[in-house]
Design a protein around this motif. Structure first.
Motif, PDB file in Angstrom:
ATOM      1  N   SER A 169       0.854  -1.204   0.101  1.00  0.00           N
ATOM      2  CA  SER A 169      -0.130   0.097  -0.075  1.00  0.00           C
ATOM      3  C   SER A 169       0.865   1.228  -0.158  1.00  0.00           C
ATOM      4  O   SER A 169       0.593   2.299  -0.793  1.00  0.00           O
ATOM      5  N   THR A 170       1.792   1.179   0.657  1.00  0.00           N
ATOM      6  CA  THR A 170       2.779   2.448   0.869  1.00  0.00           C
ATOM      7  C   THR A 170       3.579   2.732  -0.501  1.00  0.00           C
ATOM      8  O   THR A 170       3.595   3.699  -1.144  1.00  0.00           O
ATOM      9  N   TYR A 171       3.888   1.733  -1.020  1.00  0.00           N
ATOM     10  CA  TYR A 171       4.576   1.538  -2.291  1.00  0.00           C
ATOM     11  C   TYR A 171       3.738   2.252  -3.401  1.00  0.00           C
ATOM     12  O   TYR A 171       4.046   2.976  -4.250  1.00  0.00           O
ATOM     13  N   PHE A 172       2.773   1.597  -3.257  1.00  0.00           N
ATOM     14  CA  PHE A 172       1.544   2.183  -4.521  1.00  0.00           C
ATOM     15  C   PHE A 172       1.293   3.453  -4.297  1.00  0.00           C
ATOM     16  O   PHE A 172       1.380   4.482  -5.211  1.00  0.00           O
ATOM     17  N   ALA A 208       5.082  -8.073  -7.990  1.00  0.00           N
ATOM     18  CA  ALA A 208       5.344  -9.254  -8.567  1.00  0.00           C
ATOM     19  C   ALA A 208       5.997 -10.177  -7.841  1.00  0.00           C
ATOM     20  O   ALA A 208       5.700 -11.437  -7.616  1.00  0.00           O
ATOM     21  N   ARG A 209       6.913  -9.705  -6.849  1.00  0.00           N
ATOM     22  CA  ARG A 209       7.732 -10.631  -6.019  1.00  0.00           C
ATOM     23  C   ARG A 209       6.520 -11.258  -4.991  1.00  0.00           C
ATOM     24  O   ARG A 209       6.522 -12.378  -4.391  1.00  0.00           O
ATOM     25  N   GLU A 210       5.733 -10.452  -4.476  1.00  0.00           N
ATOM     26  CA  GLU A 210       4.761 -10.799  -3.411  1.00  0.00           C
ATOM     27  C   GLU A 210       3.551 -11.782  -4.054  1.00  0.00           C
ATOM     28  O   GLU A 210       3.478 -12.694  -3.430  1.00  0.00           O
ATOM     29  N   GLN A 221      13.506  -2.144   1.629  1.00  0.00           N
ATOM     30  CA  GLN A 221      12.294  -1.688   1.004  1.00  0.00           C
ATOM     31  C   GLN A 221      11.738  -0.537   2.141  1.00  0.00           C
ATOM     32  O   GLN A 221      11.495   0.507   1.365  1.00  0.00           O
ATOM     33  N   ILE A 222      11.599  -0.946   3.274  1.00  0.00           N
ATOM     34  CA  ILE A 222      11.420   0.052   4.171  1.00  0.00           C
ATOM     35  C   ILE A 222      12.292   1.373   4.389  1.00  0.00           C
ATOM     36  O   ILE A 222      11.795   2.596   4.400  1.00  0.00           O
ATOM     37  N   VAL A 223      13.584   1.020   4.444  1.00  0.00           N
ATOM     38  CA  VAL A 223      14.543   2.085   4.175  1.00  0.00           C
ATOM     39  C   VAL A 223      14.162   2.933   3.144  1.00  0.00           C
ATOM     40  O   VAL A 223      14.285   4.200   3.070  1.00  0.00           O
ATOM     41  N   TRP A 272       7.889   1.076 -12.039  1.00  0.00           N
ATOM     42  CA  TRP A 272       8.554  -0.322 -12.541  1.00  0.00           C
ATOM     43  C   TRP A 272       8.856  -0.912 -11.158  1.00  0.00           C
ATOM     44  O   TRP A 272       9.059  -2.148 -11.108  1.00  0.00           O
ATOM     45  N   LEU A 273       9.209   0.010 -10.210  1.00  0.00           N
ATOM     46  CA  LEU A 273       9.596  -0.539  -8.986  1.00  0.00           C
ATOM     47  C   LEU A 273       8.604  -1.180  -7.993  1.00  0.00           C
ATOM     48  O   LEU A 273       8.432  -2.374  -7.671  1.00  0.00           O
ATOM     49  N   VAL A 274       7.462  -0.707  -8.118  1.00  0.00           N
ATOM     50  CA  VAL A 274       6.358  -1.001  -7.300  1.00  0.00           C
ATOM     51  C   VAL A 274       5.702  -2.244  -8.217  1.00  0.00           C
ATOM     52  O   VAL A 274       5.442  -3.353  -7.304  1.00  0.00           O
TER      53      VAL A 274
END
Length: 189
Positions: A75-78, A96-98, A130-132, A89-91
């Motif tokens: 959610s944060t990344y989106f 995709a990984r998830e 990812q968090i950092v 592309w990173l999102v």
């Protein structure tokens, strides 16, 4: 509610924190976002500590805790991509990984009728990176401008750990399925 359910309740509250975090990102209240993310991180640490300290593990909690992390991160990344702070592309790669991890787990469950969730070390490193990264772009957008080389380096590091983690899970789930298949075919010795 028994005290044994307290970690699950804390985890559910962490999931609920996703809504105000997304809202604060959308209205560019970056200081509030950082406080809410800190609260989410502390709640994650607290529920984990309670489980380890008092043995309050539940099967539900074993599924809820990683689900809460995934909901919060995705959610944060989106939202951060929506606001232009991270590339789409990173999102897509993170999601995709998830999907790969979840698909592997569901396929393994369908074949074996069992499933034990155990995060890999690279997955923990990936989640941390990812968090950092997301914290860094939020800080840079609203609190203190960070150097472009640092943000670009973090982006590349997250790219590397996300791909590595996804591949590691594909190998791990494949190995588990193969070993399970061998165990059911070979007679006991």
């Amino acid at each position: 509610m028994s005290l044994r359910q307290l970690p699950n309740t804390i985890t559910l509250l962490r999931i609920a924190l996703t809504v105000p975090i997304v809202w604060a990102l959308l209205v560019e209240q970056y200081g509030l976002v950082l406080w809410l993310l800190l609260l989410a991180g502390l709640s994650d640490a607290l529920d984990g500590w309670l489980v380890r300290r008092y043995g309050w593990y539940t099967r539900l909690g074993g599924y809820l805790d990683p689900l809460a992390d995934k909901i919060l991160v995705v959610s944060t990344y989106f939202t951060v991509a929506w606001t232009g702070l991270l590339p789409w592309w990173l999102v897509a790669l993170v999601v995709a990984r998830e999907v790969i991890i979840l698909s592997g787990a569901l396929a393994f469950r369908a074949v074996t009728r069992s499933l034990e969730m155990q995060p890999l070390f690279i997955s923990k490193v990936n989640t941390f990176m990812q968090i950092v990264l997301v914290l860094s772009v939020i800080v840079s957008a609203g609190v203190l401008s960070l150097p472009a080389w640092y943000l670009d380096g973090m982006l590349l590091l997250v790219l590397f750990t996300t791909v590595s983690s996804g591949l590691a899970y594909v190998v791990a789930w494949s190995r588990k399925a193969f070993n399970h298949g061998r165990a059911t075919v070979e007679p006991p010795r």
